[in-house]
Design a protein around this motif. Sequence first.
Motif, mmCIF file in Angstrom:
data_model
loop_
_atom_site.group_PDB
_atom_site.id
_atom_site.type_symbol
_atom_site.label_atom_id
_atom_site.label_comp_id
_atom_site.label_asym_id
_atom_site.label_seq_id
_atom_site.Cartn_x
_atom_site.Cartn_y
_atom_site.Cartn_z
ATOM 1 N N VAL A 17 -121.161 -104.264 116.529
ATOM 2 C CA VAL A 17 -121.604 -103.733 115.107
ATOM 3 C C VAL A 17 -122.839 -104.262 114.432
ATOM 4 C CG1 VAL A 17 -120.802 -103.395 112.906
ATOM 5 C CG2 VAL A 17 -119.185 -102.846 114.689
ATOM 6 N N LEU A 18 -122.726 -105.665 114.666
ATOM 7 C CA LEU A 18 -124.024 -106.083 114.091
ATOM 8 C C LEU A 18 -125.380 -105.934 114.692
ATOM 9 C CD1 LEU A 18 -122.337 -109.777 113.490
ATOM 10 C CD2 LEU A 18 -123.216 -108.333 111.608
ATOM 11 N N ALA A 19 -125.090 -105.797 115.995
ATOM 12 C CA ALA A 19 -126.442 -105.310 116.831
ATOM 13 C C ALA A 19 -126.853 -104.075 116.538
ATOM 14 C CB ALA A 19 -126.173 -105.482 118.301
ATOM 15 N N PHE A 20 -125.821 -103.102 116.386
ATOM 16 C CA PHE A 20 -125.976 -101.792 116.039
ATOM 17 C C PHE A 20 -126.694 -101.659 114.470
ATOM 18 C CE2 PHE A 20 -124.722 -97.920 113.612
ATOM 19 C CZ PHE A 20 -125.106 -96.974 114.669
ATOM 20 N N ALA A 24 -129.659 -99.178 113.364
ATOM 21 C CA ALA A 24 -129.635 -97.874 112.830
ATOM 22 C C ALA A 24 -129.321 -98.171 111.205
ATOM 23 C CB ALA A 24 -128.186 -97.503 113.228
ATOM 24 N N ALA A 25 -129.432 -99.173 110.650
ATOM 25 C CA ALA A 25 -129.113 -99.520 109.206
ATOM 26 C C ALA A 25 -130.409 -99.920 108.620
ATOM 27 C CB ALA A 25 -128.073 -100.448 108.926
ATOM 28 N N LEU A 58 -121.269 -96.805 120.693
ATOM 29 C CA LEU A 58 -121.151 -96.820 119.076
ATOM 30 C C LEU A 58 -122.479 -96.128 118.459
ATOM 31 C CD1 LEU A 58 -120.142 -97.899 116.492
ATOM 32 C CD2 LEU A 58 -121.454 -99.834 116.969
ATOM 33 N N VAL A 59 -121.943 -94.834 117.964
ATOM 34 C CA VAL A 59 -123.303 -94.125 117.383
ATOM 35 C C VAL A 59 -123.234 -93.994 115.889
ATOM 36 C CG1 VAL A 59 -123.292 -92.615 119.522
ATOM 37 C CG2 VAL A 59 -121.670 -91.920 117.481
ATOM 38 N N LEU A 76 -123.050 -97.080 105.787
ATOM 39 C CA LEU A 76 -123.152 -95.591 106.583
ATOM 40 C C LEU A 76 -124.328 -95.636 107.369
ATOM 41 C CD1 LEU A 76 -122.018 -92.817 107.206
ATOM 42 C CD2 LEU A 76 -123.293 -92.058 105.117
ATOM 43 N N ALA A 77 -124.283 -95.643 108.456
ATOM 44 C CA ALA A 77 -125.334 -95.714 109.450
ATOM 45 C C ALA A 77 -125.209 -95.087 110.768
ATOM 46 C CB ALA A 77 -125.594 -97.122 110.029
#
Length: 142
Positions: A17-20, A24-25, A58-59, A76-77
């Motif tokens: 999640v942190l890498a995402f 994305a955020a 993870l999208v 929201l990402a």
Amino acid sequence: MNDLRIRPAGPSDLDSVLAFWKVAAEGTSISDDRDGVERLVARDPEALLLAEDGDGELVGTVIAGFDGWRCHLYRLAVHPGRRRQGIGTALLAAAEERFVRLGGRRGDAMVLDRNEQAHHAWRAAGYAPEPQWSRWVKPLTD
């Protein structure tokens, strides 16, 4: 999206999640670290919602926090390569269903002023800015 799965994050998801979020955020927060997200998931195991495609990738994410009085939406990402495919809409629907189950009556979202693309998405989802309110922030740590 038929192959989209939305589920709460667990402790084993936190690093991804942190890498995402780095991809994305937009913007960061002082709580965007493993300890901060770990505390969130430990305190409210259903608050951090993940969207995964049919391959388990993870999208998208959203934090749907409820303090017993207000419903708050953060992070929201959606992966940049997967935007405009209904992932954000599905995440918001899942967050709003959670809020209704918990007795929430109104959702608010943290949205950066400069993120015009996000403004359009939030408006399309039925959210609107409240010009009479401003956000005041005080960091509690250095």
